[in-house]
Design a protein around this motif. Structure first.
Motif: not given
Length: 594
Positions: A338-340, A346-349, A354-357
């Motif tokens: 859901e975050m991705l 702010d969620t995208l940052l 965390a190292g996830m695109l």
């Protein structure tokens, strides 16, 4: 053989019975008439209902037609528009022989500033419905338009203080001459007391203006001010530093039509890329868009925000680099699906740290890499060829520090130091040239008020014995420092001048916080170089046309709102002419009537 002869002025001729017969079916004034009549001027903010009492006013539609015709035919002055309305057959047809007064013409533009911009938006919507606008990319650019403000009515804090001292010195000199005239014997041809008494009047007025300007700058916290048009700013133009407005435009890349414009008093384009893209998306009715711009829009913060919005901010990376790089501290945040897929910045940052695109950045021009520190206490260096970040030891091993001696011939200078005059805020270089204040120092990438920089490019370029191998020399002074020794000439005499042989590596300046990180997340954005090459063919034409063809390199009104109204008349005229060239008069008439 004689010359071509005209008709006899006394000969009786038969003119067409109606005014409409003078205007052909393919005349552009018919398209102007149809477009303005199709607008809902009351909804746009014009006063559409006539007054019930007093002298009737002119129809806002007629005034818009008059201004549109004037912009299309190089006529800006309200007096010239009035004159043309009384003698120009096309305008007689367009306005039905109405001849407004020049004061009313000028006041219409001033009093309907907000509504006039809606006319521009309405024509953009019309072109969008007709399929003339590309929804893929826009070219964003800015240009300086001269404001209604004289140069001597513009003041810079540092320069105003020097000019004030000079004025006070002149006043003292005149007062001294007055006293000498009182005591000296009169002689033929000598100036009398009455002759000299009027001389200090201008310096006194100038003294008052400078004092008031300094007080206003101290109260506002700004370093310069324009007194005639307080909303304008001193900006760098081709003619030097002039009071101006920074006009921003967004031009779609297919038919080169302007889809958005804005009048700002920002001296640079640094933070205006995001606003231009957002406004262009609203005009085109799209969710995401590519905004192509030059190096003036290279704010990392703005570019990152555009990427997080899902847009493509295509600007030049730093010189010698292929990508634009953003650094984040590596965190152990647990990332969910859901975050991705979120669109919250702010969620995208959090996902990036965390190292996830995130999904919105999963595209071909964006890469993400997690980097661990290889040497404690070592700076990072960017390899411009590969885009990799390496340590100091790796950079040194690959020849990043290699230097070669350079034979430099220099004569002894006039003085072996830079000397600063704190009172006049200038610096005299070793060759006797005057250097001027050029802003605060930037140690470690942050402004430091106690450090002041000085330089003068024109003096360095012409100097035959300059103290640098570069185009110019920038010298910094700390607070209270008045002299800085210069060892360049001594090194040149002893053949100790060296030059780097490799410019492959660039040091990455880390803040105190970044220096403590053990892991970084590196986000890289690779702009489309092919699109950047096309930018000049799209962005320059509208400004060149408007400034030269419409004659609007300078403004006639004061204030941002009124200046926006003035540009809101020129830019629709540009788009209108562009569409006529694309479709013809009959084509644009069909587009309006559809």
């Amino acid at each position: 053989m004689g010359y071509i002869q005209g008709a006899d002025r006394n000969q009786v001729i038969l003119l067409p019975d109606t005014l409409d017969d003078y205007v052909g079916g393919d005349n552009e004034v018919r398209a102007i008439d149809a477009f303005i009549d199709s607008l809902d001027i009351a909804l746009m903010g014009f006063k559409a209902a006539p007054a019930k009492e007093g002298r009737p006013g002119y129809d806002p539609r007629d005034m818009l037609k008059l201004y549109m015709y004037g912009c299309l035919n190089h006529i800006r002055s309200s007096r010239r528009l009035q004159k043309e309305a009384a003698r120009n057959v096309e305008l007689m047809w367009l306005l039905k022989k109405v001849v407004p007064d020049f004061r009313y013409i000028a006041d219409f533009r001033k009093d309907n500033a907000k509504a006039i911009k809606e006319v521009f938006k309405a024509f953009v919507k019309l072109c969008n419905r007709a399929g003339l606008l590309s929804h893929e990319s826009v070219v964003i650019d800015g240009s300086k338009f001269r404001a209604v403000n004289a140069d001597n009515k513009s003041y810079v804090s540092s320069n105003a203080k020097k000019v004030l001292l000079d004025v006070e010195e002149k006043i003292s000199r005149y007062m001294k001459e007055l006293d000498e005239t009182d005591t000296a014997e009169s002689r033929p041809g000598a100036l009398t007391k009455e002759d000299i008494a009027g001389v200090p009047d201008y310096p006194e007025r100038r003294n008052t203006q400078l004092t008031e300007a300094l007080e206003r700058m101290a109260g506002s916290g700004e370093n310069h001010i324009c007194t005639t048009d307080p909303e304008s700013r001193l900006m760098k133009t081709r003619d030097g530093i002039r009071p101006s407005f920074n006009v921003q435009t967004a031009v779609e890349s297919e038919n080169h039509l302007i889809v958005h414009y804005d009048v700002t008093n920002e001296c640079t384009d640094w933070h205006l890329l995001g606003d231009g893209i957002e406004a262009s998306k609203a005009a085109l009715g799209v969710e995401n868009l590519e905004g192509i711009a030059d190096r003036g829009y290279s704010s990392d913060e703005e570019i990152l925000q555009c990427l997080l919005n899902g847009d493509t901010p295509t600007t030049h990376p730093n010189k010698g680099e292929k990508s634009r790089m953003f650094r984040f501290q590596k965190t152990d945040t647990e990332v969910t699906g859901e975050m991705l897929s979120s669109k919250d910045k702010d969620t995208l940052l959090l996902c990036i740290s965390a190292g996830m695109l995130p999904e919105i950045l999963q595209r071909g021009d964006v890469e993400l890499e997690v980097l661990k520190r290889r040497e404690q206490g070592s700076n990072l260096y960017l390899d411009k060829e590969t885009g990799e970040l390496v340590s100091y030891a790796e950079m040194k091993a690959q020849g990043g520090l290699e230097k070669v001696p350079v034979e430099v011939r220099r004569d002894p200078p006039l003085q072996p130091y830079f000397e600063r005059d704190i009172e006049k805020d200038i610096v005299i270089c070793p060759m006797g040239q005057t250097l001027f204040y050029a802003g605060l120092g930037h140690p470690n990438g942050k402004k430091d008020p106690p450090i002041r920089r000085y330089h003068r490019l024109s003096a360095c370029l012409k100097c035959p014995n300059k103290c640098t191998l570069r185009k110019r020399r920038i010298v910094s002074f700390k607070e209270g420092e008045t002299r800085k020794e210069e060892a360049f000439y001594e090194k040149a005499r002893e053949n100790r001048i060296v030059r780097k042989t490799s410019h492959r590596f660039k040091v990455i300046t880390l803040s105190e916080e970044e220096s403590s990180w053990d892991e970084w997340v590196i986000l890289r954005f690779y702009p489309n170089q092919q699109h950047l090459r096309k930018r000049n063919t799209v962005a320059g034409h509208p400004y060149g046309t408007v400034k030269r063809w419409h004659g609007t390199g300078y403004l006639l009104t004061k204030g941002k709102l009124k200046a926006a109204a003035e540009m809101g008349l020129s830019f629709p005229a540009y788009d209108f002419r562009r569409v006529i060239n694309l479709l013809g008069v009959k084509g644009i008439m069909e587009m309006i009537m559809a």
